[in-house]
Design an enzyme around this catalytic site. Structure first.
Site, PDB file in Angstrom:
ATOM      1  CB  THR A  15      42.351 -14.705  24.715  1.00 31.73           C
ATOM      2  OG1 THR A  15      41.542 -15.814  25.104  1.00 31.73           O
ATOM      3  CG2 THR A  15      41.613 -13.426  24.923  1.00 31.73           C
ATOM      4  CB  VAL A  16      47.032 -12.781  24.032  1.00 31.17           C
ATOM      5  CG1 VAL A  16      48.036 -11.692  23.704  1.00 31.17           C
ATOM      6  CG2 VAL A  16      46.516 -12.614  25.455  1.00 31.17           C
ATOM      7  CD  GLU A 131      54.643  -1.617  27.665  1.00 27.77           C
ATOM      8  OE1 GLU A 131      55.576  -0.886  27.348  1.00 27.77           O
ATOM      9  OE2 GLU A 131      54.172  -1.651  28.827  1.00 27.77           O
ATOM     10  CB  VAL A 134      53.831  -5.415  33.720  1.00 27.38           C
ATOM     11  CG1 VAL A 134      53.379  -4.768  35.024  1.00 27.38           C
ATOM     12  CG2 VAL A 134      54.980  -6.372  33.962  1.00 27.38           C
ATOM     13  N   GLY A 136      48.772  -5.174  31.148  1.00 25.27           N
ATOM     14  CA  GLY A 136      48.004  -5.314  29.903  1.00 25.27           C
ATOM     15  C   GLY A 136      48.274  -4.178  28.924  1.00 25.27           C
ATOM     16  CB  ILE A 138      49.033   0.268  31.565  1.00 23.61           C
ATOM     17  CG1 ILE A 138      47.604   0.086  32.060  1.00 23.61           C
ATOM     18  CG2 ILE A 138      49.639   1.539  32.106  1.00 23.61           C
ATOM     19  CD1 ILE A 138      47.502  -0.162  33.573  1.00 23.61           C
ATOM     20  CE  LYS A 207      50.272  -9.523  35.353  1.00 27.14           C
ATOM     21  NZ  LYS A 207      48.831  -9.574  35.628  1.00 27.14           N
TER      22      LYS A 207
END
Ligand code: HSE
Length: 433
Positions: A15-16, A131, A134, A136, A138, A207
């Site tokens: 997915t990512v 980045e 934690v 996603g 943001i 996180k």
């Protein structure tokens, strides 16, 4: 750097990884206009090429051999999006040793083996960026490192797990049962492959470890953080909390206090007058208080293909700016401090307001005995509810909200209260924020 060209390799097209490929392929012009750099997705290594991903990978080398990414001298930046501990750890360390920058969303790995990886990165003069690990999409890591760099971080309160927040929201707003709400989160794809990591609070603790390490300029040991998940939360607790003006959220808590750092993950009753109570569904938020800036809140999607890819490509662009500089001219140090934090405040020394629910037999003297034990331990009751029953000797829930008390006093009092024969096993103790 010839032609201001940055060559990127992706390991893992789930997915990512697919999201990162999509951004690089679709936003190339935008990125070039903003940076004057050309970002070329050179190679993707993936074991399953059968799966349909709706991506046009013409011109991209598609391979099942990870060496084609790790050993290609042309590739400047490696994106690791396979997740988990192994082989992710081996791939990342090999990329760093081959002097490639690495970008990852792998919070579990950064939180538990970050020290080893950052050391390898430092030894090889490259960076490991995270980045997307934690919050996603943001940009909280960049905000802590850059925008808020002038502040001592006094406290952070985070809703960091989309799955838990989705479950609690569905229970609160739609009256769903826990299992039904979890199924919904899994269907929507927020949950980890093993959702126990979400609902046990482990993912939130990973996180928090990362945020706490950045905020405290030290390496926070993941295994010393106090963690409680949301599996014990029932619909009736959600409803009681609601009736008192609270919403239950799984909070990651960071407080710089006199004795050191108070770090915890647990379900918490958040007052409906606080912004965090309104953070719903799979959304994440981090409420950060700095000594100069005051209170700030970062809010947005904490999971999913597009937000996570947005964060990863942000890291790629940051690293690429460094690639344009000469050796030794790096813009900033992007690793976490490797000095371990030694002053974590033991949970017993922390003070909170509490929510207590007991199931007790309805007979004379029950309340006075319970409140007597609380009083013996210096715990003062702020309000209470007892649901009425018409049946003699039947069991009823009693809910008490306390004023601030120490965790130790509460644990001792609870132990005594649970010894009363009229108190049934079904009870819960939650904290109030
Ligand atoms: N399982 C995680 C969550 C994914 O639900 O927030 C993002 O880290």
């Amino acid at each position: 750097m010839k032609n201001r060209l940055v060559n990127i390799g992706i390991i893992g097209l789930g997915t990512v990884g697919s999201g990162v490929a999509r951004v690089l392929l679709e936003q190339g012009e935008l990125l070039k206009a903003r940076t004057t750099l050309t970002f070329r997705l050179k190679t993707i290594s993936e074991l399953d090429w059968i799966k349909e991903r709706n991506l046009d990978l013409t011109g991209v080398i598609c391979t099942s051999k990870v060496e084609d990414v790790l050993e290609d001298p042309e590739i400047n930046i490696v994106v690791e999006t396979i997740g988990g501990y192994e082989p992710a750890f081996s791939f990342i360390s090999r990329a760093l040793r081959n002097r490639k920058h690495v970008v990852t969303a792998n919070k579990a790995l950064i939180a538990t083996r970050g020290k080893e990886l950052f050391r390898i990165a430092q030894e090889n003069g490259v960076d490991l960026m995270f980045e997307a690990s934690v919050g996603g999409g943001i940009p909280i890591i960049k905000s802590l490192r850059e925008g808020l760099i002038a502040n001592r971080i006094e406290s952070m309160f985070g809703i960091l797990n989309g799955t838990c927040n989705y479950i609690l929201t569905k229970m609160h707003q739609e009256g769903l049962e826990f299992a039904e709400a979890l199924k919904g989160a899994q269907e929507k794809g927020f949950a980890e492959a093993n959702p126990t990591l979400d609902i046990s609070g482990g993912d939130t603790a990973h996180k928090l470890t990362i945020l706490a390490s950045l905020a405290s300029n030290s390496l926070v040991p993941f295994d010393k953080i106090y963690v409680e998940g949301i599996t014990a939360i029932s619909r009736q607790d959600i409803d009681f909390a609601k009736s008192f003006g609270f919403t239950i959220k799984l909070l990651a808590i960071y407080r710089a206090v006199k004795g050191g750092l108070d770090l915890r993950v647990h379900p918490t009753l958040v007052s409906n007058s606080h912004l965090l109570s309104a953070v719903s569904n799979e959304l994440n938020a981090i409420f950060v208080q700095g000594d100069f800036v005051g209170s700030t809140m970062f809010y947005g999607p904490g999971a999913g293909e597009r937000p996570t890819a947005s964060a990863i490509v942000g890291d790629i662009v940051d690293l690429s700016r460094d690639l344009m500089l000469q050796e030794g001219e790096k813009y900033c140090n992007r690793s976490i401090s490797l000095v371990e934090h030694s002053d974590l405040v033991p949970i017993g020394e922390v003070a909170n307001r509490f929510y207590l629910r007991f199931l007790t037999v309805d007979r004379p003297g029950v309340l006075s005995l319970i409140s007597g034990v609380l009083a013996e331990h210096g715990i003062s009751i702020a309000s209470m509810v007892q649901l009425e029953t018409q049946e003699k000797d039947s069991c009823i829930p009693i809910v008490l909200l306390t004023h601030e008390a120490s965790e130790k006093a509460m644990a001792d009092a609870l132990e005594k209260i649970m010894r009363f024969d009229f108190v049934k096993d079904d009870h819960i103790r939650l904290r109030i924020f």
